[in-house]
Design an enzyme around this catalytic site. Structure first.
Site, short mmCIF file in Angstrom:
data_model
loop_
_atom_site.label_atom_id
_atom_site.label_comp_id
_atom_site.label_asym_id
_atom_site.label_seq_id
_atom_site.Cartn_x
_atom_site.Cartn_y
_atom_site.Cartn_z
N PHE A 48 -15.45 26.83 -13.77
CA PHE A 48 -16.57 25.92 -13.63
C PHE A 48 -17.81 26.63 -14.17
CE2 PHE A 48 -20.33 24.11 -11.73
CZ PHE A 48 -20.14 22.77 -11.98
N ASP A 103 -19.95 35.05 -16.16
CA ASP A 103 -20.79 34.01 -15.58
C ASP A 103 -21.08 34.40 -14.13
OD1 ASP A 103 -21.90 31.80 -14.36
OD2 ASP A 103 -20.59 30.35 -15.32
N LYS A 121 -29.37 29.86 -10.76
CA LYS A 121 -29.41 29.51 -9.34
C LYS A 121 -30.42 30.37 -8.57
CE LYS A 121 -24.91 27.26 -9.07
NZ LYS A 121 -25.44 25.90 -9.14
#
Length: 402
Positions: A143, A228, A257
């Protein structure tokens, strides 16, 4: 407009907002630290923390102060001009993650898209791959966001179905299977993209030594390793970057984030000059990427992490969480995966679904999120207390044992 109940807020959202989420019926009005309060005054322990976007909790005073100070100066100029915030932010972030350069963007998906572009450009300009032939290996269960390119190499039907045709040039291999990755790589591959821990898949931790072996394989094959770290990085797992648990340094990190402190969207690609140096004026850009407000908040985030306090809290409080939930294996939980203050809990599917467990937790004042049917994810802010962790375990136990 006078709105008198949470039901009315939910009705308005369902009528006028696109239905691309399925939220629990909790309407948050205010928040501080690890706790939020709904419109009717009920308090909840936030055990999701915005999918790690709120590593430092809601409205951390240092980050709020940095934002307020910058709001009184300048918030946006575009990259057509220099600002007094961008250079210092990029230097601080580069030093924190051990890289030479930073490409500032806004969202996590933008950071991943940017890393893919940079990898292809590096492949053509530095590695010498023939134009149009660059390939990138990705992982099953990945993801990385929801842009068209990214969902094109996802194997999640919900994210992928109905959005083709997709961008070519990606090869998906089993996560944790080094032999499959080695068999996939060719002279045309320019990068391997992976999450050091797969968050959306349920906090899946790869086999010991896997990340180090991927690093060695990428080096031997002349391929960039892209980590990531958008969910796993910036203190969440007990280290600044999750790769550091195996002493691994990736060629490219994507960050996001928590980099925005829960205040503004901030993301970045970090790499050495040989890699990010392939970008020249006009080859990539972003109107809001690196804006002064984002840079000021991001710099304050980096300063918080530079002390090591939050990494240590994640380690210590994560151990406390593990001690609380691991005894529940076989007593409502089928499996537990924890790294730092990040956990994936597999609910016994004969007992209830992950969604049902999260709904029951919300009734008891704890907010969490399900994924893939029977799994729930816990990622409380790193500012939680020991008492908060104990409260979380107590409420989870109560849900599982009725």
């Amino acid at each position: 407009m006078s709105i008198e109940s949470s039901a009315e807020y939910i009705r308005l959202e369902e009528q006028f907002a696109a239905h691309n989420y399925h939220p629990l019926p909790v309407v948050v009005e205010s928040a501080e630290g690890a706790w939020v309060t709904d419109v009717e005054g009920k308090r909840y322990l936030d055990a999701l923390a915005g999918y790690s976007a709120l590593n430092f909790g809601h409205r951390h005073p240092t980050l709020i102060a940095a934002a307020k100070e910058q709001l009184d100066k300048v918030t946006l100029t575009s990259r057509a001009f220099h600002t007094d915030q961008l250079g210092p932010f990029c230097e601080a972030l580069a030093r924190l993650v051990g890289k030479e350069m930073v490409l500032p963007m806004n969202t996590g998906a933008e950071a991943v898209e940017s890393a893919l572009k940079v990898s292809r450009k590096w492949g053509y300009d530095v590695k010498g791959v023939a134009e149009g032939r660059a390939r990138i290996a990705v992982m099953a269960g990945n993801f990385h966001g929801r842009t068209t390119t990214i969902v094109g190499f996802s194997d999640d039907p919900g994210a992928r179905a109905g959005f083709g045709p997709f961008t070519p040039g990606f090869d998906r291999v089993a996560y944790g299977d080094l032999e499959a990755l080695a068999d996939t790589l060719t002279d045309d591959h320019v990068a391997v993209l992976l999450e050091p821990i797969q968050g959306e898949s349920g906090v899946l931790i790869p086999p010991p030594g896997y990340l180090a072996a991927v690093r060695d394989l990428c080096t031997s094959r002349g391929v960039l390793m892209i980590a990531d770290e958008i969910q796993s990085g910036l203190g969440r797992t007990g280290t600044t970057l999750a790769c550091q648990h195996e002493g691994v340094e990736a060629d490219i990190y994507t960050l996001g984030k928590a980099l925005g402190g829960g205040i503004v969207p901030v993301s970045a690609v970090a790499a050495d000059r040989e890699v990010l140096g392939v970008l020249t004026p006009g080859t990539h850009g972003s109107t809001f990427g690196g804006n002064p407000l984002a840079a000021a908040v991001g710099h304050a985030v980096v300063d918080l992490l530079a002390t090591g306090e939050f990494q240590q809290r994640a380690t210590q409080l994560g151990a406390r969480l593990a001690a609380g939930v691991e005894p529940l294996i076989g007593k409502g939980l089928d499996a537990v995966r924890i790294r730092g203050l990040w956990a994936g809990l597999d609910i016994d599917p004969t007992l209830m679904s992950g969604r049902a467990a999260c709904s029951a937790l919300a009734d008891k004042g704890v907010l969490a999120k399900d994924t893939h049917g029977s799994t729930i994810r816990l990622a409380p802010p790193l500012v939680v207390t020991e008492d908060d962790i104990d409260h979380l375990v107590e409420q989870l136990t109560s849900v599982l044992h009725g």
